[in-house]
Write an enzyme that holds these catalytic residues in place. Structure first.
Site, PDB file in Angstrom:
ATOM      1  N   ASP A   1       1.732 -10.429  -4.815  1.00 14.71           N
ATOM      2  CA  ASP A   1       1.957 -10.191  -6.242  1.00 14.71           C
ATOM      3  C   ASP A   1       2.672 -11.346  -6.931  1.00 14.71           C
ATOM      4  O   ASP A   1       3.386 -12.138  -6.314  1.00 14.71           O
ATOM      5  CB  ASP A   1       2.728  -8.883  -6.466  1.00 14.71           C
ATOM      6  CG  ASP A   1       4.000  -8.779  -5.622  1.00 14.71           C
ATOM      7  OD1 ASP A   1       4.033  -9.360  -4.520  1.00 14.71           O
ATOM      8  OD2 ASP A   1       4.949  -8.106  -6.062  1.00 14.71           O
TER       9      ASP A   1
ATOM     10  N   GLU B   1       5.507  -6.715  -3.421  1.00 11.30           N
ATOM     11  CA  GLU B   1       6.782  -7.062  -2.777  1.00 11.30           C
ATOM     12  C   GLU B   1       7.885  -7.211  -3.812  1.00 11.30           C
ATOM     13  O   GLU B   1       9.043  -6.850  -3.546  1.00 11.30           O
ATOM     14  CB  GLU B   1       6.628  -8.355  -1.973  1.00 11.30           C
ATOM     15  CG  GLU B   1       7.861  -8.739  -1.155  1.00 11.30           C
ATOM     16  CD  GLU B   1       8.945  -9.447  -1.946  1.00 11.30           C
ATOM     17  OE1 GLU B   1      10.122  -9.337  -1.544  1.00 11.30           O
ATOM     18  OE2 GLU B   1       8.633 -10.095  -2.968  1.00 11.30           O
TER      19      GLU B   1
END
Length: 407
Positions: free
Chosen positions: A69, A126
């Site tokens: 991400d 994350e």
């Protein structure tokens, strides 16, 4: 093949996706894995997570993890592959992690006679601390063989290829905290008729900074950062509410408990002192666990990485950054080893910089760090050693098990 993974990195950097919506990234990962011989691919794990499984002879199971991400950051680089999406950027290097793990998958798949199984985990979200948990909640441990050991790495503003890690506690636990202060709005010309939440919040920030200063003598002192303050929209209007966003980093469960209790006490006292009409609200979100490297495994694996030509330096103290990687090994009940690897042209570091890095964890101030709008690894110099580190870690454990079985 190195050039291909650099192109993958550049594409991902130009097309970042935020936590939990990494759909195009996941599609690219799945396509690349399916193009590699021997890899079985599953997608949609925990939302957008992707799994690759490379099965060899009976033996240990190695998990390799990369996060995918990006962050809500407006990129400020002059790269020709800068983000094409306003307000979104791979400011933490997760695009680099994906490219490095894909490169490692290609190298491992090309090897003959793999003495075990390798599982590549491409994890979403994350940055919000929710991605590893989401994959575990979606039955990750039921979908693939339980690991003998988990490996992960993170690119950092270090000389390209340099690896820093330590056995035991490596990275802090983290909590994001939202504090909502409610005052009584009014006209800017008559502040005596209002209860100003902005002044309340400003005073609160200073008091909270004093709180962490009192903990400075601890060997692993907590870190508390006030990262955002939102109140009001016009110069002539005193707002009703103010929102303060804090980031807390701690190194023990006791320190976390004490800090959260102290923050709550100070927030309540500040609101009371200001004459707030309502009690403040404190919300904890985006929490991360401690990152712990099993000491013996870390020493053994780092020795193997050194023997294979990589430069490994030990950290004297834990890092104040945080990760959710540790949830994987904890859930599987297996050892974990995580390391930081350099992504910057080594010529930008002097001998003095290297010593400061080892002694105090300080980096040259001119180098953009993770989460900066100017952070972007030098993939040409740093991607090959990052691929090599993952391959070397996996092969060291697979080969070790094979040698033991044949002895």
């Amino acid at each position: 093949m190195d050039q291909h993974w650099q192109q993958v990195y550049r594409y991902l950097h130009a097309h970042p996706e935020l936590s939990g919506v990494e759909y195009a990234t996941a599609d690219l990962v799945a396509r690349e894995l399916r193009s590699l011989p021997g890899w079985e691919v599953s997608a949609g794990i925990g939302g957008t997570g992707v799994l690759g499984v490379l099965r060899g002879a009976p033996g240990p199971v190695i998990w390799l993890r990369a996060d995918m991400d990006a962050l809500p950051v407006q990129e400020d680089t002059d790269l020709d592959y800068a983000s094409t999406r306003p307000g979104i950027m791979h400011a933490c290097g997760h695009d680099f992690h994906v490219a490095a793990l894909l490169g490692a998958c290609a190298a491992l798949g090309a090897a003959d006679g793999l003495p075990g199984t390798v599982v590549a985990i491409f994890q979403p979200a994350e940055e919000t601390g929710s991605g590893a948990k989401a994959m575990l909640d979606d039955g990750l441990l039921d979908k693939v063989a339980h690991p003998s050991i988990c490996f992960g790495q993170h690119v950092s503003p270090l000389p390209a290829g340099l690896i820093l890690t330590r056995g035991g506690l490596l990275m802090a636990a983290a909590d994001s905290i939202r504090v909502t202060l409610t005052g009584a709005g009014g006209h800017a010309s008559t502040p005596h008729l209002a209860v100003d939440p902005l002044a309340m919040a400003a005073s609160l920030v200073l008091r909270l900074q004093a709180l962490t200063a009192r903990q400075a003598s601890l060997s692993a002192a907590p870190v508390l950062t006030a990262a955002a303050l939102h109140a009001g929209e016009r110069a002539n209007i005193i707002a009703d509410n103010a929102e303060l966003l804090l980031s807390l980093r701690t190194f023990t469960s006791g320190s976390r408990r004490d800090m959260l209790e102290a923050i709550e006490r100070i927030v309540a006292a500040e609101a009371k002192a200001a004459g707030a009409h309502r009690e403040p609200v404190m919300e904890i979100f985006d929490s991360f666990p401690l990152t712990f490297n099993t000491p013996d495994d870390t020493e053994r694996v780092m020795a193997q990485l050194t023997a294979r030509g990589l430069t490994v330096l030990p950290l004297a103290t834990p890092i104040t950054g945080s990760e959710d990687f540790g949830l994987l090994g904890a859930a599987a009940g297996c050892p974990s080893v995580f390391w930081h690897i350099g992504g910057v042209d080594p010529s930008r570091f002097t001998a003095e910089h290297r010593q400061l890095l080892l002694d105090a964890g300080r980096l040259p101030s001119r180098l953009p760090a993770n989460h900066s709008p100017r952070f972007a690894p030098d993939a040409g110099r740093s991607l090959p050693p990052a691929v090599a580190a993952l391959v070397a870690a996996a092969r060291s454990e697979l080969d070790r098990a094979e040698q033991r079985s044949s002895a």
